[in-house]
Design an enzyme around this catalytic site. Structure first.
Site, mmCIF file in Angstrom:
data_model
loop_
_atom_site.group_PDB
_atom_site.id
_atom_site.type_symbol
_atom_site.label_atom_id
_atom_site.label_comp_id
_atom_site.label_asym_id
_atom_site.label_seq_id
_atom_site.Cartn_x
_atom_site.Cartn_y
_atom_site.Cartn_z
ATOM 1 N N SER A 145 0.828 -1.200 0.000
ATOM 2 C CA SER A 145 0.000 0.000 0.000
ATOM 3 C C SER A 145 0.861 1.248 0.000
ATOM 4 O O SER A 145 1.944 1.266 0.605
ATOM 5 C CB SER A 145 -0.906 0.019 1.235
ATOM 6 O OG SER A 145 -1.620 1.237 1.332
ATOM 7 N N TYR A 156 -1.170 -0.117 10.379
ATOM 8 C CA TYR A 156 -1.326 -0.678 9.028
ATOM 9 C C TYR A 156 -0.142 -0.288 8.153
ATOM 10 O O TYR A 156 0.401 -1.119 7.412
ATOM 11 C CB TYR A 156 -2.639 -0.172 8.428
ATOM 12 C CG TYR A 156 -2.846 -0.490 6.965
ATOM 13 C CD1 TYR A 156 -3.111 -1.787 6.544
ATOM 14 C CD2 TYR A 156 -2.805 0.523 6.010
ATOM 15 C CE1 TYR A 156 -3.320 -2.076 5.202
ATOM 16 C CE2 TYR A 156 -3.018 0.247 4.669
ATOM 17 C CZ TYR A 156 -3.271 -1.051 4.268
ATOM 18 O OH TYR A 156 -3.482 -1.329 2.940
#
Length: 264
Positions: A145, A156
């Site tokens: 990501s 995350y």
């Protein structure tokens, strides 16, 4: 619908295949001739596999918890029993569970974010590599990501930073074994509403503060993109399958950002 047959006769595992990008990868790969093993802990994955079979493709659904070593080992064992070996692994499991400034995360929430977005890729690679090393061939594409440089999802981001490091290190380690390992750093991606949310809080209305924190992520994602928009599932799938194909035969150890110009 793609009309090429880049993956004819090849077995591809796609994790997180019940929804979103994983579902798109599985369906497109099957249309290009792959024997697709669709893995998810949600039983929705069975519907996706059934759709592929109904369209004349080759598919097998597997329910597994890939946050565990045993789940990943069972995934590969099932795929090998069905199709003989695994040629390609797409590690797609992951995703932000909570959206808020780091100082508001509880201990258990931080651990849950890391388990969700790092361990399935660690365990997936560990499970599939012995067979690939033995055959001296294989491809792994990890879904990372651009959020490694972003706000309100630090755990995350840390997990996806780990995915990037894993990609580079494993590629270095296994290039001599004929194995290519790359990653796609996905940007903001438009997708249908999740049929199964990442956390139970998403099933109820967010508080005003939670909505503001989440909107800040959306605003930052759009502003950081040179194109100032979210991408589509198809735009992510195209790059993932490119890296999985022989067209990317001279690429390994690379993290390709697909975020409209946001390099993460």
């Amino acid at each position: 619908m793609r009309t090429t047959q880049r993956f004819a006769g090849r077995t591809m595992i796609v994790t997180g295949a019940a929804q979103g990008i994983g579902r798109g990868v599985a369906m497109s790969a099957a249309a290009e001739g792959a024997n697709v093993v669709l893995v998810d802990r949600a039983t929705l994955v069975e519907e996706v596999a059934a759709g592929i079979l109904a369209a004349g493709g080759a598919a097998l659904s597997v329910n597994a918890d890939l946050e565990t070593y045993a789940g990943a080992q069972a995934m590969v064992a099932t795929a090998t029993a069905a199709f003989g070996h695994v040629d390609i692994l797409i590690n797609n499991v992951g995703g932000t569970i909570w959206a808020k400034p780091y100082e508001h995360y509880a201990e258990a929430e931080i651990e849950a974010e890391i388990r969700r977005s790092l361990f399935p890729t660690l365990w997936g690679c560990r499970a599939v590599l012995p067979g690939m090393v033995e055959r001296r061939a294989g491809v792994i594409v990890n879904v990372s990501s651009i959020a490694t440089r972003g706000i309100h999802r630090v755990p995350y981001a840390a997990a996806k930073g780990g995915v990037n490091a894993l990609t580079a290190s494993l590629a270095f380690e296994h290039a001599a074994d004929g194995i290519r390992i790359n990653a796609v750093a996905t940007g903001g991606t438009e997708a249908p509403p999740r049929r199964i949310p990442r956390n139970t809080q998403q099933q109820s209305e967010q508080s005003e503060q939670e909505s503001k924190w989440y909107q800040a992520i959306v605003d930052q994602t759009v502003s950081s993109s040179l194109m100032h928009r979210y991408g589509t599932i198809e735009e992510q799938v195209g790059v993932i399958l490119f890296l999985a194909s022989d067209e990317a035969s001279y690429m390994t150890g690379t993290v390709v950002p697909v975020g409209g110009g946001d390099l993460g």
